[in-house]
Design a protein around this motif. Structure first.
Motif, short mmCIF file in Angstrom:
data_model
loop_
_atom_site.label_atom_id
_atom_site.label_comp_id
_atom_site.label_asym_id
_atom_site.label_seq_id
_atom_site.Cartn_x
_atom_site.Cartn_y
_atom_site.Cartn_z
N GLY A 78 0.84 -1.19 0.00
CA GLY A 78 0.00 0.00 0.00
C GLY A 78 0.87 1.24 0.00
N LYS A 79 0.73 2.05 1.04
CA LYS A 79 1.50 3.28 1.16
C LYS A 79 2.65 3.14 2.15
CE LYS A 79 -2.61 6.02 0.06
NZ LYS A 79 -3.46 7.18 0.44
N HIS A 80 3.02 1.90 2.48
CA HIS A 80 4.07 1.62 3.45
C HIS A 80 5.27 1.00 2.75
CE1 HIS A 80 1.36 2.02 7.08
NE2 HIS A 80 0.49 1.97 6.08
N LEU A 81 6.46 1.18 3.35
CA LEU A 81 7.69 0.57 2.86
C LEU A 81 8.29 -0.32 3.94
CD1 LEU A 81 9.38 3.63 1.11
CD2 LEU A 81 8.54 1.58 -0.03
N LEU A 82 8.77 -1.49 3.53
CA LEU A 82 9.38 -2.45 4.44
C LEU A 82 10.76 -2.81 3.89
CD1 LEU A 82 6.23 -4.73 4.79
CD2 LEU A 82 7.04 -3.08 6.51
N THR A 83 11.81 -2.37 4.59
CA THR A 83 13.18 -2.71 4.22
C THR A 83 13.67 -3.76 5.19
OG1 THR A 83 13.58 -0.49 3.35
CG2 THR A 83 15.51 -1.83 3.85
N ARG A 84 14.02 -4.94 4.66
CA ARG A 84 14.35 -6.09 5.51
C ARG A 84 15.85 -6.35 5.52
NH1 ARG A 84 9.41 -9.11 2.55
NH2 ARG A 84 7.73 -8.42 3.93
N PHE A 85 16.32 -6.82 6.69
CA PHE A 85 17.74 -7.09 6.90
C PHE A 85 17.95 -8.54 7.32
CE2 PHE A 85 16.68 -2.71 7.67
CZ PHE A 85 17.64 -2.01 6.97
N ASP A 86 19.18 -9.02 7.12
CA ASP A 86 19.45 -10.43 7.37
C ASP A 86 19.53 -10.81 8.84
OD1 ASP A 86 21.89 -9.28 7.99
OD2 ASP A 86 23.09 -10.73 6.86
N ASP A 87 19.40 -9.83 9.73
CA ASP A 87 19.39 -10.17 11.16
C ASP A 87 17.97 -10.32 11.70
OD1 ASP A 87 18.52 -7.54 11.18
OD2 ASP A 87 19.84 -6.90 12.81
N GLY A 88 17.00 -10.35 10.76
CA GLY A 88 15.62 -10.58 11.18
C GLY A 88 14.87 -9.32 11.56
N ARG A 89 15.41 -8.15 11.21
CA ARG A 89 14.71 -6.90 11.49
C ARG A 89 14.21 -6.24 10.20
NH1 ARG A 89 18.69 -3.62 15.45
NH2 ARG A 89 20.27 -4.52 14.04
N THR A 90 13.21 -5.39 10.37
CA THR A 90 12.62 -4.65 9.25
C THR A 90 12.51 -3.18 9.63
OG1 THR A 90 11.31 -6.53 8.44
CG2 THR A 90 10.54 -4.32 7.86
N LEU A 91 12.94 -2.32 8.73
CA LEU A 91 12.71 -0.88 8.86
C LEU A 91 11.41 -0.56 8.14
CD1 LEU A 91 13.59 2.04 9.58
CD2 LEU A 91 14.78 2.08 7.37
N HIS A 92 10.43 -0.09 8.89
CA HIS A 92 9.12 0.27 8.34
C HIS A 92 9.02 1.78 8.26
CE1 HIS A 92 4.92 1.62 9.52
NE2 HIS A 92 4.77 1.17 8.29
N THR A 93 8.70 2.30 7.07
CA THR A 93 8.54 3.74 6.92
C THR A 93 7.27 4.05 6.13
OG1 THR A 93 9.95 3.78 4.93
CG2 THR A 93 11.00 4.26 7.04
N HIS A 94 6.76 5.25 6.36
CA HIS A 94 5.58 5.75 5.67
C HIS A 94 5.86 7.21 5.31
CE1 HIS A 94 1.47 7.01 4.84
NE2 HIS A 94 1.03 5.77 5.01
#
Length: 253
Positions: free
Chosen positions: A50-66
């Motif tokens: 949708g209007k959200h962004l999910l940037t994923r990393f190999d340590d199991g975390r996600t940066l969520h931005t809008h």
């Protein structure tokens, strides 16, 4: 507010620049995750929902931005003056050896476990630009909105995610539907949603929305020549402008 097509193009740009690369600089200028350090992680990819962004990393975390109204991501070559990201508008910096992604005026920023992404996007309806769209779920959510004006249902991110004022207006114009028609009287909501999806997909490729009705106040309709009008969807303070043709989109009698 940027709509799903803009977010998909942004995700593609971040994907191209960062995926598979190790983060060498991490700077999250946001109260809650300000101390989070992503240096040393490898970027697995960025996707839009949708209007959200999910940037994923190999340590199991996600940066969520809008992005909300004014946010944007820019990619600069690491080491360039622009990559220094000294502006007070900067909210996030992710750099690899080659490229630096800078988030300006972001409206939302969280770091969550990738398995917990549902905590930030789980309330949303199906992503209209997803590889597949759960049409049954979208129609189920649509049905719960009853006689709400169709333009407002299209704007409701809990029905389908990604549509804003542009594609609400453009899809309704394409189907010659009056924007304040009760949603439960639309004969085939799936057809209307499919039109919006195709319009957004085309914009992802071209970078241009249809431009047939949105923002064309008092200009002649491309079909009949009637001056384009604008009305309001939702009540203040959540009101949104909806452009339409008074002739092509007459309310049904």
């Amino acid at each position: 507010m940027p709509e799903g097509d803009v977010l998909r193009r942004t995700a593609n740009r971040l994907d191209l620049a960062l995926t598979g690369q190790v983060v060498v600089r991490s700077d999250l200028r946001w109260p809650t995750p300000a101390t989070v350090d992503l240096v040393g992680t490898t970027v697995l990819g960025t996707r839009s929902y949708g209007k959200h962004l999910l940037t994923r990393f190999d340590d199991g975390r996600t940066l969520h931005t809008h992005l909300r109204m004014e946010g944007r991501w820019r990619v600069e070559r690491t080491g360039s003056p622009q990559a220094a990201a000294r502006s007070e508008q900067v909210r996030a910096v992710l750099a690899t050896e080659q490229w630096t992604a800078i988030g300006y005026q972001l409206g939302m920023l969280d770091v969550v476990r990738t398995v917990d992404e549902h905590a930030v996007i789980g309330h949303l309806g199906p992503d209209l630009l997803g590889e597949t769209v759960d049409a049954d779920e979208a129609l189920r959510r649509w049905a719960t909105r009853g006689s709400t004006p169709v333009a407002e249902v299209l704007l409701d991110q809990q029905v389908v995610a990604g549509i804003g004022t542009i594609y609400s207006a453009e899809s309704l114009f394409a189907e010659r539907i009056w924007p304040w028609t009760p949603a439960d009287s639309i004969p085939d909501p799936s057809r209307l949603l499919a039109v919006a999806r195709r319009q957004m997909q085309q914009s992802v490729v071209t970078g241009l929305p249809p431009g047939r009705v949105h923002g064309r106040l008092r200009q002649p309709c491309v079909r009949c020549g009637t001056p384009i009008a604008v009305g309001q969807a939702r009540r203040p303070p959540m009101e949104r402008p909806i452009f339409y043709c008074p002739t092509c989109q007459k309310p049904s009698s």
